[in-house]
Scaffold this motif. Structure first.
Motif, short mmCIF file in Angstrom:
data_model
loop_
_atom_site.label_atom_id
_atom_site.label_comp_id
_atom_site.label_asym_id
_atom_site.label_seq_id
_atom_site.Cartn_x
_atom_site.Cartn_y
_atom_site.Cartn_z
N GLY A 184 -3.88 8.69 3.66
CA GLY A 184 -4.33 8.32 2.32
C GLY A 184 -4.67 9.56 1.52
N GLU A 186 -6.32 9.73 -1.05
CA GLU A 186 -7.68 9.65 -1.63
C GLU A 186 -8.75 10.09 -0.65
N ASP A 226 -0.48 10.78 1.54
CA ASP A 226 0.59 9.78 1.44
C ASP A 226 1.90 10.46 1.08
N GLY A 250 -1.86 2.81 4.54
CA GLY A 250 -0.44 2.95 4.24
C GLY A 250 0.47 1.89 4.80
N ASP A 257 2.73 3.28 0.26
CA ASP A 257 2.37 2.90 1.62
C ASP A 257 3.33 3.56 2.61
MG MG Z 1 -3.38 4.07 1.32
#
Ligand code: MG
Ligand code: AMP
Length: 408
Positions: A184, A186, A226, A250, A257
């Motif tokens: 991810g 983030e 990602d 993901g 994803d």
């Molecule tokens: Mg994600």
């Protein structure tokens, strides 16, 4: 949608208990023994003293008392570790320490407290009887005895026994090595300040701790953004180190994803919708020539933890040779009403408590959004609501999976 039971059966069907391995004793604790262990030696290996005192013939101190002590010459001194083999002459005493080899012919040890602690000669103030304070060769284990059976889960006490009979290595089902990867863009490791749009990676430590709690050798390798190439590279990097891989994130239907995108192409991992709440998007399969099993768990922290409990935990226990794969459950009375989705098995974070009448009662914790980590932390069970139930009523009896280790 695939049922929870079918998905679990598929995952379990794809793994075997790991092959037995010769490991050093300290690595064997907690592992399942994979051999019958025969002791090559007796324990104790020689007759020895159970006390600091004097080795004597009981007959030589018959009738001794504080007023009329038996006085014997002390002809030798034997510390623990002494390699000298002595024979006791009747009418004499040998000063001896705890664990020191008993002189042949001695049939008792008089503890130092019952003597004047003499060095050249000793006054003994109490009688004794044959066998007193002597530890006999083989009274614990005899050479040739099977001391532990294959299939024993080794505790520190078992490991101590193995050491006592001289083993420094032993065949066990090895502890599965679990590698956890968070995906991810983030995600930021805990300890760093968040920028806008970022969150801390809580699944990484949470899943790694969950695997470690099961006794696995668990490692969190970190966060991968990602990006298809980065995800693939991270997975390939870890293949040699892992008996099982766990990724989180993901795998939903979003544009980024990446785990799903990358692994779908390889074709050995299946992505499925499992009829459960939370945790619907699940991926499971194998990677690489060694066919390392991999779970790709959803990123939402609650979904990830529930998925671990429902699918990963039983698989890891099977890989470690365990027979009981599942969490203990208790039946508890629902404390309140709540809705449950039709056609899905619901795993509700909840707290179990004992009612005054002694029955277990289960109360959902806070909201049930899959992102609510604080509520998850405060739960101690997952209340399981069957697929065909759409409404739980206060007073209904539900099966609850206990989450705490003490209740494993
Ligand atoms: Mg994600
Ligand atoms: P994803 O499965 O990647 O779509 O993620 C679903 C949700 O879980 C998103 O809100 C993510 O930000 C969150 N999430 C994904 N990975 C983690 C993680 N390692 N720790 C905490 N939250 C995460």
């Amino acid at each position: 949608m695939k049922s929870v039971d079918d998905h679990l059966a598929d995952c379990l069907g794809a793994v075997e208990a790991l092959a037995a391995l010769d490991v050093a004793l300290l690595e064997a604790s907690d592992c399942l023994l994979a051999e019958d262990v025969v002791s090559p030696i007796s324990l104790p290996p020689f007759d020895n003293s159970a006390m600091d005192g004097y080795a004597v013939l009981a007959a030589d101190v018959a009738g001794a008392s504080p007023d009329v002590p038996a006085v014997l010459p002390v002809v030798a001194d034997v510390p623990a570790g002494s390699g000298e083999s002595l024979r006791l002459t009747p009418g004499t005493a040998v000063r001896i320490m705890t664990g020191a080899p008993a002189p042949a012919g001695a049939d008792a040890v008089v503890p130092v407290e019952s003597t004047d602690r003499g060095v050249a000669k000793v006054a003994i103030h109490a009688p004794t009887s044959p066998g007193t304070f002597l530890r006999r060769i083989g009274e614990d284990v005899r050479a040739g005895d099977v001391v532990l059976r294959s299939g024993t889960r080794l505790t520190p006490r078992h490991v101590a026994l193995l050491a006592a009979i001289g083993r420094d290595r032993v065949m066990v089902r090895p502890r599965p090595r679990v590698v956890v990867i968070s995906t991810g863009s983030e995600l930021v490791p805990p300890g760093r300040t968040l920028g806008y749009g970022q969150i801390h990676d809580s699944n990484g430590v949470g899943l790694t701790a969950a695997a470690a709690e099961l006794g696995m050798a668990a490692d969190h390798v970190g966060i991968v953004e990602d990006d298809a190439r980065a995800v693939l590279a991270a997975l390939e990097d870890q293949l040699v180190r892992a008996d099982l891989l766990i990724t989180s994130g993901g795998v939903s239907a979003g544009a980024f994803d990446t785990v799903k995108e990358v692994l779908s192409r390889i074709g050995t991992v299946r992505f499925e919708r499992v009829a459960m709440q939370p945790g619907m998007p699940q991926g499971f399969g194998t990677l690489g020539s060694e066919r390392v099993p991999i779970f790709t768990l959803p990123g939402n922290p609650v979904s990830a933890m529930v998925s671990f409990e429902v699918f990963v935990r039983p698989v890891l226990r099977k890989m470690w040779g365990e027979v009981g794969l599942h969490r203990h459950t208790v039946d508890a009375v629902a404390a309140q009403d709540w809705p449950s989705p039709a056609g899905k098995r619901q795993f509700v974070r909840a707290v179990l408590a004992r009612r005054p009448d002694g029955r277990a009662q289960v109360t959902p914790v806070g909201g049930q959004g899959s992102h609510l980590v604080a509520d998850l932390a405060h739960a101690n069970c997952l209340a399981v609501v069957a697929e065909d139930v759409t409404q739980v009523r206060a007073g209904d009896v539900l099966r609850c999976m206990l989450l705490d280790r003490s209740r494993r």
